[in-house]
Design a protein around this motif. Structure first.
Motif, PDB file in Angstrom:
ATOM      1  N   GLY A  21      -6.353   1.468  -4.767  1.00  0.00           N
ATOM      2  CA  GLY A  21      -6.661   2.724  -4.101  1.00  0.00           C
ATOM      3  C   GLY A  21      -7.745   3.489  -4.829  1.00  0.00           C
TER       4      GLY A  21
ATOM      5  N   TYR B  95      -8.104   2.398   0.103  1.00  0.00           N
ATOM      6  CA  TYR B  95      -7.846   1.110  -0.519  1.00  0.00           C
ATOM      7  C   TYR B  95      -8.960   0.106  -0.257  1.00  0.00           C
TER       8      TYR B  95
ATOM      9  N   GLN C 207       0.823  -1.213   0.000  1.00  0.00           N
ATOM     10  CA  GLN C 207       0.000   0.000   0.000  1.00  0.00           C
ATOM     11  C   GLN C 207       0.856   1.262   0.000  1.00  0.00           C
TER      12      GLN C 207
END
Length: 580
Positions: A243, A233, A129
């Protein structure tokens, strides 16, 4: 899909909003979320905005004015000390604590976008992420700082800010809380990367702000409604987590939509909302953090709601008027003796989302609390609310309500045509709360955004009044001998059986019928048997929907917001041979 197909969308739901609810959104009061925070901080300055409640009953509050002051300081720290620029990303990995609103609002005021991250993520999930978002700074709770040594070198993160749940407490209380967490519960590991304590970042920001006479408004004066405020996300249940690019317009629009649907029971400046759901989840983010800030409400923050006994002090010390949650939370509270024997006296209504609300739970909640739990529907990609049961109108308990103001919804067949009333189809949404796309994933974006319409992957039916009943997720549908079986329907049936605490239904491979229905149940009554479950189902649902297999478990896998994870059960089952 052609946009012209939907040019004449009928909106029967407008007749069912209830008196005083606007069908369309009026002109926005704010140009961005920073302005919303600033103006409402001034409007409600002397009221409490956030109150964090620890399991031992110790609590700490922030007024609207204090929230504004601290977030100004954090904005200055980001811009002047870290030298972040408009549009940069800051990752936030925090539970429900006082630092969370300060950090988020500080980011809005600094003109940077936030990247919400689950504090329980593994190092692998964090790295994905952070890399994908290109975050340059990270704000993380100290309990999980031991993962940073493995993660940070493989990302673009240049600065780490460490938060403690004890931050902003008075010195003696702070020492007490930190000592218990570190030495008694051993929940605070050593941090092996260079990091700055959160309170120190605020002090630096305050000093720079004071010495340089900075006007924070200059950071966000040119931020527009179309600028990205958050990369939110998705859960990554169908592959790599993506995202969703949410703009200031998306969140502000959804804020107004939520207020319109609930305003008959919202008294500005007087509401107290229990915040059990994690604020990093889009449901609580928009409803609890943003919307209730706008109406001058108090959000009672629960850092860790497990076990549910951790929430008891909040009900005892705060006059809770609203609760937002998922089915498992409401079901869990009903099964707590302390709650069912002394339900909250000031409660007006509760909001359910994130997963299907079982009818049995809804009916029990109404009986125990003498208030309704009103179900809505939404997605990360829609900021999140798409539909909601009109509190000031007719509430249909077996539905997720009607499209919120300014939103169009149609149901689409496999062939891409709009289906008739009462027919099953995929939900397609169009409105100001729909994301602009997935971050750096144009191909994935094109799969779900068609001519301004968001294809949700959720299957539903709509009645003649515009009320929507979710049938199930496309990917969760079970195919038994060519017949569609929707887990929600079977789960709702089983949940009505006395002795059932929690239930999840999935399809497992079967040579003769393609798939077979399997139910996983947590007992509330130890005497409950598999045969009782099957016989109960035979009374209410057709034979191919009745579970062929029943497995009792002590607990079911859940997401951080308490949503039962069918995908985990499915993955586990697919690793076994199924030849029956």
């Amino acid at each position: 899909m052609s946009g012209s197909v939907f040019e004449c969308v009928e909106r029967p739901w407008h007749d069912h909003y209830g008196h005083g609810t606007n069908c369309e959104l009026e002109k926005f009061e704010y140009n961005n979320l920073a302005e919303m925070v600033s103006k409402n901080s001034e409007k409600w300055k002397n009221r409490i905005a956030y109150r964090m409640m620890l399991p031992n009953g110790m609590d700490k509050s922030l007024t609207f004015a204090e929230t504004d002051t601290f977030s100004n300081a954090f904005a200055v720290y980001l811009r002047e000390e870290l030298h972040l620029k408009s549009g940069d990303r800051v990752a936030i990995q925090l539970p429900n604590c006082l630092a969370y609103p300060i950090v988020v609002f500080g980011c809005f005021k600094a003109g940077v976008a936030i990247v919400n991250a689950n504090p329980l993520y593994t190092a692998h999930e964090m790295q994905h992420q952070f890399l994908d978002s290109g975050a340059k700074a990270l704000v993380i709770i100290d309990m999980f700082a031991d993962k940073l040594k493995q993660v940070i070198p493989n990302t673009k993160i240049e600065k780490v800010i460490i938060v403690s749940v004890a931050d902003l407490f008075a010195p003696i209380k702070k020492i007490l809380v930190k000592s218990v967490l570190k030495y008694v519960r051993k929940q605070i590991p050593n941090c092996e990367v260079h990091a700055i304590p959160f309170e120190e970042s605020l002090n630096i920001g305050k000093k720079v702000l004071r010495e340089n006479k900075i006007d924070v408004i200059n950071y966000w004066i040119n931020v527009t409604l179309d600028d990205i405020c958050a990369l939110q996300y998705t859960g990554g249940t169908t592959g790599v987590s993506k995202g969703a690019m949410l703009t200031h317009k998306n969140i502000i629009a959804n804020m107004y939509q939520i207020i319109e649907m609930g305003k008959s029971k919202i008294t500005n400046g007087q509401e107290v909302l229990l915040t059990v759901l994690p604020l990093y989840h889009i449901f609580a983010f928009t409803v609890n953090l943003i919307t209730f800030f706008k109406v001058g409400g108090v959000s009672v923050l629960i850092p860790n709601p497990r076990p549910l006994l951790n929430i008891k002090k909040a009900f005892e010390k705060a006059n809770i008027t609203w609760i937002s949650g998922v089915n498992t939370l409401f079901n869990g509270l009903l099964n707590e003796k302390w709650f069912s024997e002394n339900p909250p006296k000031h409660l007006k209504a509760s909001i359910a989302g994130g997963a299907a609300l079982h009818k049995a739970v809804s009916e029990r909640w109404n009986k125990v609390t003498n208030t309704s739990v009103v179900e809505g529907y939404g997605l990360t990609e829609t900021s999140p609310v798409v539909t909601f049961n009109p509190i000031n109108g007719i509430v249909k308990s077996d539905t997720v309500g009607v499209p919120v103001p300014g939103t169009d919804v149609v149901l689409i067949s496999e062939e891409g045509k709009v289906v008739s009333v009462g027919e099953v189809g995929e939900i397609a949404v169009k409105g100001p709360q729909v994301m602009v796309g997935y971050w750096q994933r144009p191909e994935e974006t094109s799969k779900v955004l068609k001519d301004g319409w968001m294809l949700t992957g959720d299957i539903a039916v709509m009645d003649s009044d515009g009320y929507i009943k979710i049938v199930d997720r496309k990917k969760d549908m079970i195919l038994v001998s060519g017949f569609n079986v929707y887990p929600n329907e079977v789960e709702d049936c089983i949940a009505k059986l006395h002795g059932v605490g929690e239930v999840a239904v999935i399809g497992i491979p079967n040579e003769r019928t393609s798939e077979a229905v399997k139910a996983f149940i947590v007992k509330k009554d130890s005497a409950l048997t598999e045969q009782q479950v099957i016989e109960h189902c035979r009374k209410y649902i057709t034979s191919y929907k009745v579970p062929k297999h029943v497995e009792f478990r002590s607990e079911l896998p859940k997401s951080p917001i308490g949503k039962i994870l069918r995908k985990n059960l499915r993955t586990e089952e697919l690793s076994k041979p199924h030849n029956e």
